[in-house]
Write a protein that holds these residues in place. Structure first.
Motif, PDB file in Angstrom:
ATOM      1  N   UNK A 131       0.791  -1.149  -0.170  1.00  0.00           N
ATOM      2  CA  UNK A 131       0.060   0.056   0.004  1.00  0.00           C
ATOM      3  C   UNK A 131       0.803   1.190  -0.041  1.00  0.00           C
ATOM      4  N   UNK A 132       2.388   1.154  -0.242  1.00  0.00           N
ATOM      5  CA  UNK A 132       3.122   2.332  -0.449  1.00  0.00           C
ATOM      6  C   UNK A 132       2.669   3.241  -1.642  1.00  0.00           C
ATOM      7  N   UNK A 133       2.241   2.746  -2.574  1.00  0.00           N
ATOM      8  CA  UNK A 133       1.827   3.683  -3.776  1.00  0.00           C
ATOM      9  C   UNK A 133       0.428   4.351  -3.203  1.00  0.00           C
ATOM     10  N   UNK A 134      -0.458   3.649  -2.639  1.00  0.00           N
ATOM     11  CA  UNK A 134      -1.685   4.220  -1.988  1.00  0.00           C
ATOM     12  C   UNK A 134      -1.441   5.544  -1.207  1.00  0.00           C
ATOM     13  N   UNK A 135      -0.431   5.100  -0.146  1.00  0.00           N
ATOM     14  CA  UNK A 135      -0.221   6.340   0.736  1.00  0.00           C
ATOM     15  C   UNK A 135       0.170   7.409   0.012  1.00  0.00           C
ATOM     16  N   UNK A 136       1.135   7.306  -1.217  1.00  0.00           N
ATOM     17  CA  UNK A 136       1.778   8.533  -1.699  1.00  0.00           C
ATOM     18  C   UNK A 136       0.724   9.165  -2.501  1.00  0.00           C
ATOM     19  N   UNK A 137      -0.330   8.469  -2.992  1.00  0.00           N
ATOM     20  CA  UNK A 137      -1.410   8.994  -3.675  1.00  0.00           C
ATOM     21  C   UNK A 137      -2.099   9.815  -2.719  1.00  0.00           C
ATOM     22  N   UNK A 138      -2.546   9.285  -1.453  1.00  0.00           N
ATOM     23  CA  UNK A 138      -3.276   9.943  -0.433  1.00  0.00           C
ATOM     24  C   UNK A 138      -2.494  11.287  -0.086  1.00  0.00           C
ATOM     25  N   UNK A 139      -1.350  11.177   0.217  1.00  0.00           N
ATOM     26  CA  UNK A 139      -0.381  12.215   0.336  1.00  0.00           C
ATOM     27  C   UNK A 139      -0.370  13.410  -0.566  1.00  0.00           C
TER      28      UNK A 139
END
Length: 320
Positions: free
Chosen positions: A268-276
């Motif tokens: 979920x690292x890409x999801x976290x970057x997108x949400x950031x």
């Protein structure tokens, strides 16, 4: 109760007027990972911690040395720092930017089973006591529970506003093309669980106040009112306490914006970057200067702890 323990020399009155950003432990841990990015990139100072019996107690090495001049023992926790001057990270920590504009809470462990509502209640009291200007709650929702309109949408992020939010922030949300979270139908299991919880709470009230029928009636009415308050907020599948915290803040007159990202369990690292990135587009928490961009500091800085986020990679010889 307000269980905030300040770091040495920090005055809790500095919370007043700042924007609080905090995660709800949700599916994929996307909100916590997003908070990790904010802490690592903005280099915030730890200003204290929150002790709450409803959160699983954990501690471990800090992701980076904190700016506190002394060990955690001086803050009343009884825990000393690790060798080399670094400190230990606790279950729930509070950080603040040097300009005093942003306050962040990072929760590193889940709540105790069936006690997340107590933790949410305590957080609301902390928010009220601190007099934050507004609250931004990060949450993730089960991507498998999306309804048709959400599946057709090209943006996996939704938001839930409260009536107290300033109009300028709402205009920003609409200008970014973000949509308010649609209501997601409850599953049969969720309906049954809600019914069981209501019966359990009613029985607890009757056991405690058996000798006073007026108090029992009053408490039963309060329980029903709380349920109606919760129903005013769209359901967030696997979103932790986000729905309850939002509803409590909204009912208490607190300006709160909940930003929800649909996600699945996995990397979920890409999801976290997108949400950031979405959060930054809304609030502009990370606004690097031209010099910082030239120095390579314009992007989100991945924290050291992410190196082992999903364990070590397998040695390729085992596949020969």
């Amino acid at each position: 109760m307000n269980s905030f323990i300040p770091s040495p020399g920090f005055d809790a009155r500095r919370f007043k007027g700042t924007t609080l950003i905090l995660p709800s432990v949700s599916i994929g841990n996307v909100p916590q990972l997003t908070t990790d990015l904010l802490l690592s990139t903005l280099k915030l100072d730890r200003v204290g911690c929150i002790e709450d019996e409803n959160v699983v107690p954990v501690l471990g090495p800090a992701d980076r040395p904190h700016s506190e001049p002394t060990t955690l023992a001086t803050a009343g926790t009884g825990i000393t720092g690790v060798s080399g001057g670094g400190l230990l990270s606790l279950a729930v920590e509070v950080f603040q930017s040097k300009d005093g504009k942003w306050t962040l809470i990072q929760q590193r462990s889940p709540t105790v089973s069936h006690r997340s509502h107590h933790y949410a209640d305590n957080l609301v009291r902390f928010i009220q006591d601190s007099e934050f200007d507004q609250v931004v709650l990060l949450a993730s929702a089960d991507g498998a529970r999306r309804i048709d309109i959400q599946l057709r949408s090209g943006n996996p992020v939704r938001y839930i506003p409260s009536p107290q939010l300033p109009g300028t922030l709402l205009e920003t949300l609409r200008g970014l093309g973000l949509q308010a979270l649609e209501n997601i139908p409850a599953t049969d299991r969720e309906v049954e669980r809600a019914r069981e919880l209501h019966v359990q709470l009613t029985e607890q009230v009757q056991d405690i106040q058996l000798d006073d029928s007026s108090l029992t009636s009053s408490s039963s009415t309060t329980t029903t009112s709380a349920q109606k308050t919760l129903e005013k907020v769209p359901r967030i599948p696997n979103g932790g306490f986000a729905r309850r915290l939002h509803s409590l803040c909204q009912e208490s007159g607190i300006a709160i914006l909940t930003v929800v990202a649909f996600a699945m369990e996995g990397d979920n690292a890409p999801d976290a970057i997108f949400l950031a990135n979405v959060l930054n587009a809304i609030l502009r928490v990370h606004n690097p200067t031209e010099q910082q961009v030239r120095d390579g500091e314009g992007e989100w800085k991945v924290p050291k702890s992410w190196d082992s986020l999903y364990g070590n990679s397998h040695h390729q010889d085992m596949y020969q």
